[in-house]
Design a protein around this motif. Structure first.
Motif, PDB file in Angstrom:
ATOM      1  N   PRO A  14       1.506  11.735   3.183  1.00 17.44           N
ATOM      2  CA  PRO A  14       0.686  10.757   2.471  1.00 17.44           C
ATOM      3  C   PRO A  14       1.450   9.486   2.110  1.00 17.44           C
ATOM      4  O   PRO A  14       2.665   9.386   2.305  1.00 17.44           O
ATOM      5  CB  PRO A  14       0.268  11.514   1.207  1.00 17.44           C
ATOM      6  CG  PRO A  14       1.383  12.456   0.968  1.00 17.44           C
ATOM      7  CD  PRO A  14       1.894  12.852   2.331  1.00 17.44           C
ATOM      8  N   LEU A  15       0.705   8.546   1.561  1.00 15.78           N
ATOM      9  CA  LEU A  15       1.268   7.297   1.050  1.00 15.78           C
ATOM     10  C   LEU A  15       1.640   7.497  -0.416  1.00 15.78           C
ATOM     11  O   LEU A  15       0.964   8.234  -1.144  1.00 15.78           O
ATOM     12  CB  LEU A  15       0.244   6.174   1.182  1.00 15.78           C
ATOM     13  CG  LEU A  15      -0.256   5.885   2.594  1.00 15.78           C
ATOM     14  CD1 LEU A  15      -1.384   4.864   2.548  1.00 15.78           C
ATOM     15  CD2 LEU A  15       0.870   5.410   3.475  1.00 15.78           C
ATOM     16  N   TRP A  16       2.690   6.797  -0.852  1.00 11.52           N
ATOM     17  CA  TRP A  16       3.172   6.898  -2.226  1.00 11.52           C
ATOM     18  C   TRP A  16       3.395   5.506  -2.783  1.00 11.52           C
ATOM     19  O   TRP A  16       4.037   4.677  -2.140  1.00 11.52           O
ATOM     20  CB  TRP A  16       4.498   7.670  -2.266  1.00 11.52           C
ATOM     21  CG  TRP A  16       4.382   9.065  -1.739  1.00 11.52           C
ATOM     22  CD1 TRP A  16       4.516   9.459  -0.433  1.00 11.52           C
ATOM     23  CD2 TRP A  16       4.087  10.242  -2.477  1.00 11.52           C
ATOM     24  NE1 TRP A  16       4.330  10.808  -0.321  1.00 11.52           N
ATOM     25  CE2 TRP A  16       4.067  11.321  -1.572  1.00 11.52           C
ATOM     26  CE3 TRP A  16       3.844  10.492  -3.827  1.00 11.52           C
ATOM     27  CZ2 TRP A  16       3.814  12.629  -1.965  1.00 11.52           C
ATOM     28  CZ3 TRP A  16       3.596  11.802  -4.211  1.00 11.52           C
ATOM     29  CH2 TRP A  16       3.577  12.849  -3.295  1.00 11.52           C
ATOM     30  N   PRO A  43       1.090  -4.013  -4.408  1.00 10.25           N
ATOM     31  CA  PRO A  43       1.905  -2.811  -4.207  1.00 10.25           C
ATOM     32  C   PRO A  43       2.197  -2.569  -2.726  1.00 10.25           C
ATOM     33  O   PRO A  43       1.345  -2.820  -1.877  1.00 10.25           O
ATOM     34  CB  PRO A  43       1.063  -1.687  -4.793  1.00 10.25           C
ATOM     35  CG  PRO A  43      -0.297  -2.224  -5.002  1.00 10.25           C
ATOM     36  CD  PRO A  43      -0.219  -3.715  -4.952  1.00 10.25           C
ATOM     37  N   ALA A  44       3.393  -2.140  -2.444  1.00 15.30           N
ATOM     38  CA  ALA A  44       3.792  -1.744  -1.088  1.00 15.30           C
ATOM     39  C   ALA A  44       4.067  -0.246  -1.136  1.00 15.30           C
ATOM     40  O   ALA A  44       4.947   0.195  -1.853  1.00 15.30           O
ATOM     41  CB  ALA A  44       5.035  -2.503  -0.636  1.00 15.30           C
ATOM     42  N   VAL A  45       3.277   0.525  -0.404  1.00 13.81           N
ATOM     43  CA  VAL A  45       3.428   1.975  -0.436  1.00 13.81           C
ATOM     44  C   VAL A  45       4.434   2.440   0.603  1.00 13.81           C
ATOM     45  O   VAL A  45       4.685   1.750   1.598  1.00 13.81           O
ATOM     46  CB  VAL A  45       2.068   2.678  -0.222  1.00 13.81           C
ATOM     47  CG1 VAL A  45       1.134   2.397  -1.382  1.00 13.81           C
ATOM     48  CG2 VAL A  45       1.447   2.281   1.093  1.00 13.81           C
ATOM     49  N   GLY A  71      12.767  10.732 -13.453  1.00 14.63           N
ATOM     50  CA  GLY A  71      11.867  10.322 -14.527  1.00 14.63           C
ATOM     51  C   GLY A  71      10.799   9.329 -14.095  1.00 14.63           C
ATOM     52  O   GLY A  71       9.806   9.129 -14.804  1.00 14.63           O
ATOM     53  N   GLN A  72      10.982   8.694 -12.956  1.00 13.73           N
ATOM     54  CA  GLN A  72      10.007   7.717 -12.468  1.00 13.73           C
ATOM     55  C   GLN A  72       8.705   8.424 -12.097  1.00 13.73           C
ATOM     56  O   GLN A  72       8.711   9.524 -11.547  1.00 13.73           O
ATOM     57  CB  GLN A  72      10.576   6.995 -11.245  1.00 13.73           C
ATOM     58  CG  GLN A  72       9.691   5.918 -10.689  1.00 13.73           C
ATOM     59  CD  GLN A  72      10.361   5.141  -9.553  1.00 13.73           C
ATOM     60  OE1 GLN A  72      11.573   5.213  -9.355  1.00 13.73           O
ATOM     61  NE2 GLN A  72       9.562   4.406  -8.801  1.00 13.73           N
ATOM     62  N   ARG A  73       7.593   7.783 -12.409  1.00 12.36           N
ATOM     63  CA  ARG A  73       6.272   8.304 -12.033  1.00 12.36           C
ATOM     64  C   ARG A  73       5.807   7.551 -10.787  1.00 12.36           C
ATOM     65  O   ARG A  73       5.875   6.329 -10.750  1.00 12.36           O
ATOM     66  CB  ARG A  73       5.281   8.144 -13.177  1.00 12.36           C
ATOM     67  CG  ARG A  73       5.607   9.078 -14.343  1.00 12.36           C
ATOM     68  CD  ARG A  73       4.650   8.974 -15.490  1.00 12.36           C
ATOM     69  NE  ARG A  73       3.250   9.124 -15.148  1.00 12.36           N
ATOM     70  CZ  ARG A  73       2.594  10.286 -15.040  1.00 12.36           C
ATOM     71  NH1 ARG A  73       3.242  11.411 -15.230  1.00 12.36           N
ATOM     72  NH2 ARG A  73       1.300  10.314 -14.759  1.00 12.36           N
ATOM     73  N   ILE A  74       5.374   8.304  -9.794  1.00 14.00           N
ATOM     74  CA  ILE A  74       4.851   7.698  -8.573  1.00 14.00           C
ATOM     75  C   ILE A  74       3.516   8.344  -8.234  1.00 14.00           C
ATOM     76  O   ILE A  74       3.274   9.509  -8.545  1.00 14.00           O
ATOM     77  CB  ILE A  74       5.850   7.775  -7.392  1.00 14.00           C
ATOM     78  CG1 ILE A  74       6.265   9.201  -7.085  1.00 14.00           C
ATOM     79  CG2 ILE A  74       7.081   6.944  -7.681  1.00 14.00           C
ATOM     80  CD1 ILE A  74       7.223   9.328  -5.910  1.00 14.00           C
ATOM     81  N   ALA A  75       2.646   7.571  -7.608  1.00 13.13           N
ATOM     82  CA  ALA A  75       1.294   8.032  -7.302  1.00 13.13           C
ATOM     83  C   ALA A  75       1.163   8.403  -5.833  1.00 13.13           C
ATOM     84  O   ALA A  75       1.682   7.717  -4.956  1.00 13.13           O
ATOM     85  CB  ALA A  75       0.282   6.953  -7.665  1.00 13.13           C
ATOM     86  N   LEU A  76       0.433   9.475  -5.582  1.00 17.41           N
ATOM     87  CA  LEU A  76       0.116   9.964  -4.243  1.00 17.41           C
ATOM     88  C   LEU A  76      -1.240   9.406  -3.833  1.00 17.41           C
ATOM     89  O   LEU A  76      -2.206   9.466  -4.605  1.00 17.41           O
ATOM     90  CB  LEU A  76       0.059  11.496  -4.266  1.00 17.41           C
ATOM     91  CG  LEU A  76      -0.652  12.222  -3.129  1.00 17.41           C
ATOM     92  CD1 LEU A  76       0.136  12.091  -1.834  1.00 17.41           C
ATOM     93  CD2 LEU A  76      -0.838  13.680  -3.473  1.00 17.41           C
ATOM     94  N   HIS A  77      -1.293   8.835  -2.623  1.00 18.85           N
ATOM     95  CA  HIS A  77      -2.546   8.287  -2.088  1.00 18.85           C
ATOM     96  C   HIS A  77      -2.806   8.877  -0.707  1.00 18.85           C
ATOM     97  O   HIS A  77      -1.901   8.922   0.124  1.00 18.85           O
ATOM     98  CB  HIS A  77      -2.451   6.761  -1.924  1.00 18.85           C
ATOM     99  CG  HIS A  77      -2.362   6.021  -3.210  1.00 18.85           C
ATOM    100  ND1 HIS A  77      -3.463   5.547  -3.869  1.00 18.85           N
ATOM    101  CD2 HIS A  77      -1.282   5.669  -3.967  1.00 18.85           C
ATOM    102  CE1 HIS A  77      -3.078   4.920  -4.978  1.00 18.85           C
ATOM    103  NE2 HIS A  77      -1.760   4.994  -5.058  1.00 18.85           N
ATOM    104  N   GLU A  78      -4.053   9.286  -0.495  1.00 24.80           N
ATOM    105  CA  GLU A  78      -4.486   9.624   0.858  1.00 24.80           C
ATOM    106  C   GLU A  78      -5.493   8.591   1.337  1.00 24.80           C
ATOM    107  O   GLU A  78      -5.848   8.556   2.507  1.00 24.80           O
ATOM    108  CB  GLU A  78      -5.076  11.027   0.901  1.00 24.80           C
ATOM    109  CG  GLU A  78      -4.014  12.093   0.669  1.00 24.80           C
ATOM    110  CD  GLU A  78      -4.542  13.484   0.900  1.00 24.80           C
ATOM    111  OE1 GLU A  78      -4.461  13.951   2.050  1.00 24.80           O
ATOM    112  OE2 GLU A  78      -5.041  14.086  -0.070  1.00 24.80           O
ATOM    113  N   ASP A  79      -5.959   7.776   0.427  1.00 27.47           N
ATOM    114  CA  ASP A  79      -6.800   6.611   0.693  1.00 27.47           C
ATOM    115  C   ASP A  79      -6.497   5.629  -0.436  1.00 27.47           C
ATOM    116  O   ASP A  79      -5.441   5.701  -1.053  1.00 27.47           O
ATOM    117  CB  ASP A  79      -8.286   6.990   0.798  1.00 27.47           C
ATOM    118  CG  ASP A  79      -8.830   7.677  -0.447  1.00 27.47           C
ATOM    119  OD1 ASP A  79      -8.214   7.548  -1.532  1.00 27.47           O
ATOM    120  OD2 ASP A  79      -9.881   8.327  -0.357  1.00 27.47           O
TER     121      ASP A  79
END
Length: 195
Positions: free
Chosen positions: A116-118, A129-131, A168-176
């Motif tokens: 996936p994209l992060w 944002p650049a994933v 400790g960094q928070r990152i988001a998971l994207h499938e779209d």
């Protein structure tokens, strides 16, 4: 090279300095090899996952042995660890959004097949944002259901783009375009072999 030879080669690559009193040692592995208990020996060597500086050659030999024994998930795990030795380790705590709130209705496969994209906090030249792309391995589970939570490992497609990621960094998971889950980074280790 046959399975015993592959495992013998791999066991010789385990650094002597990694063993504590309760840890698996080369002699433990050799006992199982002498008894033709190759799957047990392979399993013991795979358990060295917490050790920080095992060489890529060890993981490559273990993957070859697992393939010879037709142990698909073990082979995939050892190939994953080979990649981590070359590009670094990123472990995180992943919480997937529930099925009612997200596009994903099926479990995420656990053995590194999903890429996936992060959103890792990088910015594109236009300021948006650049994933980054990273494969996802769910630790100790065959899959992770929507709404589930587990420790995961991330294997970036382009490791250099992830060098700024910190514990400790928070990152988001994207499938779209929507957020499918969020992670908190638990561990970041550099490669064993600089890339």
């Amino acid at each position: 090279m046959d399975v015993p030879e592959l495992l013998e080669r791999a066991s010789l690559l385990v650094p002597e300095a990694v063993a504590d009193a309760g840890d698996v040692t080369v002699s433990d592995v050799w006992e199982y090899l002498v008894q033709d208990e190759w799957e047990v020996a392979l399993s013991l060597l795979e358990e060295l996952s917490g050790v920080q500086a095992l060489p890529p050659a060890l993981w490559e030999a273990l993957a070859d042995a697992a393939e010879e024994l037709r142990l698909g998930r073990s082979a995939a795990w050892c190939r994953w660890r080979w990649c981590e030795a070359r590009s670094g380790v990123i472990r995180a705590d992943l919480a997937l959004r529930p099925a009612a709130e997200a596009r994903r209705k099926t479990p995420v496969p656990g053995a590194g097949v999903l890429r996936p994209l992060w959103d890792i906090g990088a910015r594109s030249p236009s300021g948006g944002p650049a994933v980054g792309v990273a494969a996802l391995w769910v630790e100790n589970l065959p899959s992770l259901a929507p709404g589930g939570r587990a420790a995961v490992r991330l294997l970036p497609l382009t490791p250099a783009h992830w060098r700024h990621v910190t514990v400790g960094q928070r990152i988001a998971l994207h499938e779209d375009r929507t957020v499918a889950g969020t992670t908190t980074v638990l561990e970041v280790r550099p490669p064993v072999v600089p890339g």
